[in-house]
Design a protein around this motif. Structure first.
Motif, PDB file in Angstrom:
ATOM      1  N   ALA A  82       0.847  -1.188   0.000  1.00  0.00           N
ATOM      2  CA  ALA A  82       0.000   0.000   0.000  1.00  0.00           C
ATOM      3  C   ALA A  82       0.884   1.240   0.000  1.00  0.00           C
ATOM      4  O   ALA A  82       2.062   1.178   0.347  1.00  0.00           O
ATOM      5  CB  ALA A  82      -0.918  -0.001   1.213  1.00  0.00           C
ATOM      6  N   GLU A  83       0.303   2.345  -0.391  1.00  0.00           N
ATOM      7  CA  GLU A  83       1.004   3.623  -0.349  1.00  0.00           C
ATOM      8  C   GLU A  83       0.441   4.470   0.782  1.00  0.00           C
ATOM      9  O   GLU A  83      -0.753   4.390   1.080  1.00  0.00           O
ATOM     10  CB  GLU A  83       0.836   4.372  -1.679  1.00  0.00           C
ATOM     11  CG  GLU A  83       1.516   3.678  -2.839  1.00  0.00           C
ATOM     12  CD  GLU A  83       1.371   4.444  -4.154  1.00  0.00           C
ATOM     13  OE1 GLU A  83       0.545   5.385  -4.238  1.00  0.00           O
ATOM     14  OE2 GLU A  83       2.094   4.092  -5.093  1.00  0.00           O
ATOM     15  N   ILE A  84       1.317   5.242   1.409  1.00  0.00           N
ATOM     16  CA  ILE A  84       0.876   6.222   2.396  1.00  0.00           C
ATOM     17  C   ILE A  84       1.512   7.563   2.049  1.00  0.00           C
ATOM     18  O   ILE A  84       2.613   7.615   1.505  1.00  0.00           O
ATOM     19  CB  ILE A  84       1.212   5.822   3.847  1.00  0.00           C
ATOM     20  CG1 ILE A  84       2.716   5.723   4.077  1.00  0.00           C
ATOM     21  CG2 ILE A  84       0.492   4.535   4.239  1.00  0.00           C
ATOM     22  CD1 ILE A  84       3.101   5.602   5.541  1.00  0.00           C
ATOM     23  N   SER A  85       0.823   8.632   2.355  1.00  0.00           N
ATOM     24  CA  SER A  85       1.310   9.978   2.049  1.00  0.00           C
ATOM     25  C   SER A  85       2.338  10.430   3.085  1.00  0.00           C
ATOM     26  O   SER A  85       2.427   9.868   4.184  1.00  0.00           O
ATOM     27  CB  SER A  85       0.132  10.958   2.040  1.00  0.00           C
ATOM     28  OG  SER A  85      -0.390  11.080   3.362  1.00  0.00           O
ATOM     29  N   VAL A  86       3.079  11.463   2.740  1.00  0.00           N
ATOM     30  CA  VAL A  86       4.020  12.027   3.710  1.00  0.00           C
ATOM     31  C   VAL A  86       3.267  12.610   4.895  1.00  0.00           C
ATOM     32  O   VAL A  86       3.775  12.606   6.019  1.00  0.00           O
ATOM     33  CB  VAL A  86       4.980  13.069   3.073  1.00  0.00           C
ATOM     34  CG1 VAL A  86       5.945  12.415   2.114  1.00  0.00           C
ATOM     35  CG2 VAL A  86       4.234  14.196   2.422  1.00  0.00           C
ATOM     36  N   SER A  87       2.056  13.077   4.662  1.00  0.00           N
ATOM     37  CA  SER A  87       1.226  13.588   5.751  1.00  0.00           C
ATOM     38  C   SER A  87       0.910  12.473   6.745  1.00  0.00           C
ATOM     39  O   SER A  87       1.040  12.646   7.958  1.00  0.00           O
ATOM     40  CB  SER A  87      -0.056  14.184   5.181  1.00  0.00           C
ATOM     41  OG  SER A  87      -0.971  14.485   6.202  1.00  0.00           O
ATOM     42  N   THR A  88       0.527  11.313   6.229  1.00  0.00           N
ATOM     43  CA  THR A  88       0.253  10.162   7.092  1.00  0.00           C
ATOM     44  C   THR A  88       1.519   9.738   7.813  1.00  0.00           C
ATOM     45  O   THR A  88       1.500   9.464   9.019  1.00  0.00           O
ATOM     46  CB  THR A  88      -0.324   8.991   6.277  1.00  0.00           C
ATOM     47  OG1 THR A  88      -1.569   9.407   5.711  1.00  0.00           O
ATOM     48  CG2 THR A  88      -0.530   7.760   7.129  1.00  0.00           C
ATOM     49  N   LEU A  89       2.639   9.690   7.105  1.00  0.00           N
ATOM     50  CA  LEU A  89       3.904   9.329   7.729  1.00  0.00           C
ATOM     51  C   LEU A  89       4.233  10.298   8.859  1.00  0.00           C
ATOM     52  O   LEU A  89       4.644   9.884   9.945  1.00  0.00           O
ATOM     53  CB  LEU A  89       5.041   9.299   6.707  1.00  0.00           C
ATOM     54  CG  LEU A  89       6.425   8.997   7.275  1.00  0.00           C
ATOM     55  CD1 LEU A  89       6.453   7.652   7.981  1.00  0.00           C
ATOM     56  CD2 LEU A  89       7.473   9.067   6.170  1.00  0.00           C
ATOM     57  N   GLY A  90       4.043  11.583   8.631  1.00  0.00           N
ATOM     58  CA  GLY A  90       4.308  12.576   9.670  1.00  0.00           C
ATOM     59  C   GLY A  90       3.485  12.315  10.920  1.00  0.00           C
ATOM     60  O   GLY A  90       3.992  12.397  12.046  1.00  0.00           O
ATOM     61  N   LYS A  91       2.213  11.976  10.740  1.00  0.00           N
ATOM     62  CA  LYS A  91       1.357  11.666  11.891  1.00  0.00           C
ATOM     63  C   LYS A  91       1.836  10.398  12.598  1.00  0.00           C
ATOM     64  O   LYS A  91       1.848  10.332  13.821  1.00  0.00           O
ATOM     65  CB  LYS A  91      -0.093  11.518  11.440  1.00  0.00           C
ATOM     66  CG  LYS A  91      -0.720  12.831  11.038  1.00  0.00           C
ATOM     67  CD  LYS A  91      -2.117  12.647  10.502  1.00  0.00           C
ATOM     68  CE  LYS A  91      -2.619  13.987   9.970  1.00  0.00           C
ATOM     69  NZ  LYS A  91      -3.714  13.824   9.045  1.00  0.00           N
TER      70      LYS A  91
END
Length: 147
Positions: free
Chosen positions: A40-49
């Motif tokens: 799956a892919e996750i956004s940098v925003s999700t990674l930051g959280k």
């Protein structure tokens, strides 16, 4: 205290517990489902959280697969070359259900690494499209360590 007051108190405590748990859902539990046989892919925003959770509570491994070394996102656990992951299997989690979040500089190497990890039997693999470039564009910093 009558039984209605006790019931109200119990419901209040339960509601508070649900609210606290929902607010802390920033670790591995917050990662999306992975399609069978894929990643799956996750956004940098999700990674930051996700990275707001203390490292010992995160429940995932953050892996930089970019070569040559070009810096890293703070909180990175491992640096392994995308094209040599099978050679470094001993450094990867032995439990193949452990979530692994991959990134590189732009996303190309991490996409290839995600496919390799899936072929190696890992079932919870996540790619961060855009990698460090997207991370910096979103306001994130990189760290540079002597390697």
């Amino acid at each position: 205290m009558n039984r209605w007051a006790v019931a109200a108190l119990v419901l209040g405590v339960l509601a508070l517990a649900v609210w606290v748990v929902a607010g802390r859902n920033t670790g591995a539990a917050a990662l999306p489902e992975v399609p069978a046989g894929g990643y799956a892919e996750i956004s940098v925003s999700t990674l930051g959280k996700l990275l707001e959770t203390p490292k010992e509570e995160r429940g995932f491994v953050l892996l930089n697969v970019h070569v040559p070394y070009a810096g890293e996102i703070p909180g990175t656990d491992l640096l392994l070359p995308y094209n040599r992951l099978p050679e470094f299997a001993d450094r990867l989690p032995q439990d193949k259900t452990t979530p692994i979040v991959l990134y590189c500089r732009s996303g190309a190497m991490s996409r290839m690494a995600a496919k390799t990890l899936v072929q190696m039997g890992y079932t919870r693999v996540y790619d961060v499209p855009g990698g460090m470039n997207a991370w910096r564009t979103s306001g994130g910093n990189l760290v540079f360590k002597k390697r």
